[in-house]
Design a protein around this motif. Structure first.
Motif, PDB file in Angstrom:
ATOM      1  N   VAL A  91      -5.256  -1.861   9.741  1.00 27.70           N
ATOM      2  CA  VAL A  91      -5.013  -2.013   8.306  1.00 27.70           C
ATOM      3  C   VAL A  91      -5.277  -3.459   7.921  1.00 27.70           C
ATOM      4  N   THR A  92      -5.966  -3.618   6.807  1.00 27.47           N
ATOM      5  CA  THR A  92      -6.232  -4.929   6.247  1.00 27.47           C
ATOM      6  C   THR A  92      -5.648  -4.983   4.843  1.00 27.47           C
ATOM      7  N   ALA A  93      -4.882  -6.011   4.566  1.00 28.44           N
ATOM      8  CA  ALA A  93      -4.371  -6.230   3.209  1.00 28.44           C
ATOM      9  C   ALA A  93      -5.492  -6.870   2.403  1.00 28.44           C
ATOM     10  N   GLU A  94      -5.990  -6.148   1.418  1.00 28.70           N
ATOM     11  CA  GLU A  94      -7.079  -6.655   0.580  1.00 28.70           C
ATOM     12  C   GLU A  94      -6.549  -7.588  -0.504  1.00 28.70           C
ATOM     13  N   ASP A  95      -5.407  -7.245  -1.071  1.00 26.75           N
ATOM     14  CA  ASP A  95      -4.741  -8.048  -2.093  1.00 26.75           C
ATOM     15  C   ASP A  95      -3.247  -7.966  -1.859  1.00 26.75           C
ATOM     16  N   MET A  96      -2.550  -9.065  -2.129  1.00 31.26           N
ATOM     17  CA  MET A  96      -1.094  -9.068  -1.998  1.00 31.26           C
ATOM     18  C   MET A  96      -0.520 -10.057  -3.002  1.00 31.26           C
ATOM     19  N   PHE A  97       0.493  -9.600  -3.731  1.00 24.91           N
ATOM     20  CA  PHE A  97       1.202 -10.525  -4.598  1.00 24.91           C
ATOM     21  C   PHE A  97       2.648 -10.082  -4.695  1.00 24.91           C
ATOM     22  N   GLY A  98       3.489 -10.981  -5.104  1.00 31.09           N
ATOM     23  CA  GLY A  98       4.909 -10.665  -5.174  1.00 31.09           C
ATOM     24  C   GLY A  98       5.574 -11.319  -6.359  1.00 31.09           C
ATOM     25  N   GLU A  99       6.711 -10.760  -6.684  1.00 30.96           N
ATOM     26  CA  GLU A  99       7.571 -11.322  -7.711  1.00 30.96           C
ATOM     27  C   GLU A  99       8.998 -10.943  -7.360  1.00 30.96           C
ATOM     28  N   GLY A 100       9.870 -11.934  -7.349  1.00 28.21           N
ATOM     29  CA  GLY A 100      11.258 -11.665  -6.983  1.00 28.21           C
ATOM     30  C   GLY A 100      11.309 -11.111  -5.574  1.00 28.21           C
ATOM     31  N   ASN A 101      11.916  -9.936  -5.426  1.00 30.99           N
ATOM     32  CA  ASN A 101      12.041  -9.319  -4.107  1.00 30.99           C
ATOM     33  C   ASN A 101      11.119  -8.103  -3.943  1.00 30.99           C
ATOM     34  N   LYS A 102      10.000  -8.088  -4.682  1.00 30.29           N
ATOM     35  CA  LYS A 102       9.020  -7.007  -4.553  1.00 30.29           C
ATOM     36  C   LYS A 102       7.664  -7.588  -4.176  1.00 30.29           C
ATOM     37  N   VAL A 103       6.957  -6.848  -3.310  1.00 28.74           N
ATOM     38  CA  VAL A 103       5.622  -7.236  -2.871  1.00 28.74           C
ATOM     39  C   VAL A 103       4.693  -6.046  -3.076  1.00 28.74           C
ATOM     40  N   VAL A 104       3.537  -6.307  -3.662  1.00 32.28           N
ATOM     41  CA  VAL A 104       2.522  -5.284  -3.900  1.00 32.28           C
ATOM     42  C   VAL A 104       1.326  -5.586  -3.005  1.00 32.28           C
ATOM     43  N   VAL A 105       0.848  -4.558  -2.313  1.00 32.40           N
ATOM     44  CA  VAL A 105      -0.302  -4.719  -1.417  1.00 32.40           C
ATOM     45  C   VAL A 105      -1.320  -3.622  -1.707  1.00 32.40           C
ATOM     46  N   ARG A 106      -2.562  -4.029  -1.894  1.00 35.42           N
ATOM     47  CA  ARG A 106      -3.682  -3.082  -1.889  1.00 35.42           C
ATOM     48  C   ARG A 106      -4.284  -3.201  -0.502  1.00 35.42           C
TER      49      ARG A 106
ATOM     50  N   ILE B 217      -2.062   1.591  -2.209  1.00 35.69           N
ATOM     51  CA  ILE B 217      -1.251   0.502  -2.738  1.00 35.69           C
ATOM     52  C   ILE B 217       0.199   0.780  -2.374  1.00 35.69           C
ATOM     53  N   HIS B 218       0.888  -0.239  -1.880  1.00 38.00           N
ATOM     54  CA  HIS B 218       2.323  -0.169  -1.593  1.00 38.00           C
ATOM     55  C   HIS B 218       3.040  -1.155  -2.497  1.00 38.00           C
ATOM     56  N   ILE B 219       4.187  -0.751  -2.959  1.00 39.92           N
ATOM     57  CA  ILE B 219       5.118  -1.676  -3.596  1.00 39.92           C
ATOM     58  C   ILE B 219       6.369  -1.650  -2.736  1.00 39.92           C
ATOM     59  N   ASP B 220       6.672  -2.772  -2.107  1.00 35.53           N
ATOM     60  CA  ASP B 220       7.823  -2.860  -1.210  1.00 35.53           C
ATOM     61  C   ASP B 220       8.952  -3.632  -1.880  1.00 35.53           C
ATOM     62  N   HIS B 221      10.151  -3.069  -1.779  1.00 32.72           N
ATOM     63  CA  HIS B 221      11.364  -3.696  -2.306  1.00 32.72           C
ATOM     64  C   HIS B 221      12.139  -4.256  -1.114  1.00 32.72           C
ATOM     65  N   ILE B 222      12.373  -5.562  -1.129  1.00 34.74           N
ATOM     66  CA  ILE B 222      13.023  -6.246  -0.011  1.00 34.74           C
ATOM     67  C   ILE B 222      14.496  -6.474  -0.341  1.00 34.74           C
TER      68      ILE B 222
ATOM     69  N   LYS C 269      12.792  -0.177   0.455  1.00 38.26           N
ATOM     70  CA  LYS C 269      12.161   0.954  -0.219  1.00 38.26           C
ATOM     71  C   LYS C 269      10.691   0.645  -0.425  1.00 38.26           C
ATOM     72  N   ARG C 270       9.880   1.675  -0.299  1.00 34.22           N
ATOM     73  CA  ARG C 270       8.440   1.566  -0.528  1.00 34.22           C
ATOM     74  C   ARG C 270       8.014   2.693  -1.447  1.00 34.22           C
ATOM     75  N   TRP C 271       7.227   2.319  -2.441  1.00 34.33           N
ATOM     76  CA  TRP C 271       6.554   3.292  -3.280  1.00 34.33           C
ATOM     77  C   TRP C 271       5.084   3.182  -2.922  1.00 34.33           C
ATOM     78  N   ALA C 272       4.444   4.298  -2.628  1.00 35.09           N
ATOM     79  CA  ALA C 272       3.075   4.254  -2.124  1.00 35.09           C
ATOM     80  C   ALA C 272       2.187   5.247  -2.849  1.00 35.09           C
ATOM     81  N   CYS C 273       0.957   4.858  -3.008  1.00 35.83           N
ATOM     82  CA  CYS C 273      -0.087   5.736  -3.518  1.00 35.83           C
ATOM     83  C   CYS C 273      -1.290   5.505  -2.610  1.00 35.83           C
ATOM     84  N   ASN C 274      -1.794   6.587  -2.005  1.00 35.06           N
ATOM     85  CA  ASN C 274      -2.913   6.443  -1.081  1.00 35.06           C
ATOM     86  C   ASN C 274      -3.763   7.703  -1.104  1.00 35.06           C
TER      87      ASN C 274
END
Length: 136
Positions: free
Chosen positions: A65-80, A106-111, A118-123
């Motif tokens: 797996v390769t993270a193509e894009d990653m950004f975060g805000e607060g305690n959430k991280v989004v990865v494509r 795409i994953h949205i991870d809640h830390i 928690k992870r919300w995922a669309c694939n």
């Protein structure tokens, strides 16, 4: 944790799965982790997530797996992300096809408390599995 630490935690997840290091997932996911992936039943708990990942790694031994894009805000991280692998062994009801495959999502991870809670995922795994079934 600050945003950079949260992103490093998510990166450690990809590194662990790429190495096949399932023991590392105990340090990454909370015990009561929940994975909500569109089109699939939720995965509840770190142990169930480890089972899911183990099954995928067995079916696709060169999983990467390769993270193509990653950004975060607060305690959430989004990865494509993008996954590549070869379907060398059976995955659940799908016999090995030896096809080289790729998936993306795409994953949205809640830390929480230093772990992914928690992870919300669309694939496109549903599409990938349908292709493998049709080929087998």
């Amino acid at each position: 944790m600050n945003v950079e630490e949260c992103k490093q935690l998510v990166e450690s997840y990809h590194d662990a799965t790429n190495r096949g290091d399932l023991d590392a997932l105990d340090r990454i996911f909370s015990k009561d982790f929940i994975n909500e992936a569109a089109g699939f039943d939720p995965v509840r708990g770190c142990e169930d997530m480890k089972i899911l990942i183990r099954e995928l790694l067995e079916a696709f031994p060169d999983w990467h797996v390769t993270a193509e894009d990653m950004f975060g805000e607060g305690n959430k991280v989004v990865v494509r992300w993008r996954m590549t692998g070869t379907h060398k062994n059976a995955y659940r009801d799908i016999p090995a096809t030896n096809l080289k495959v790729h998936a993306e999502g795409i994953h949205i991870d809640h830390i929480e408390n230093g772990k992914i809670a928690k992870r919300w995922a669309c694939n496109n795994f549903s599409e990938l599995f349908a292709k493998l079934r049709a080929h087998s």
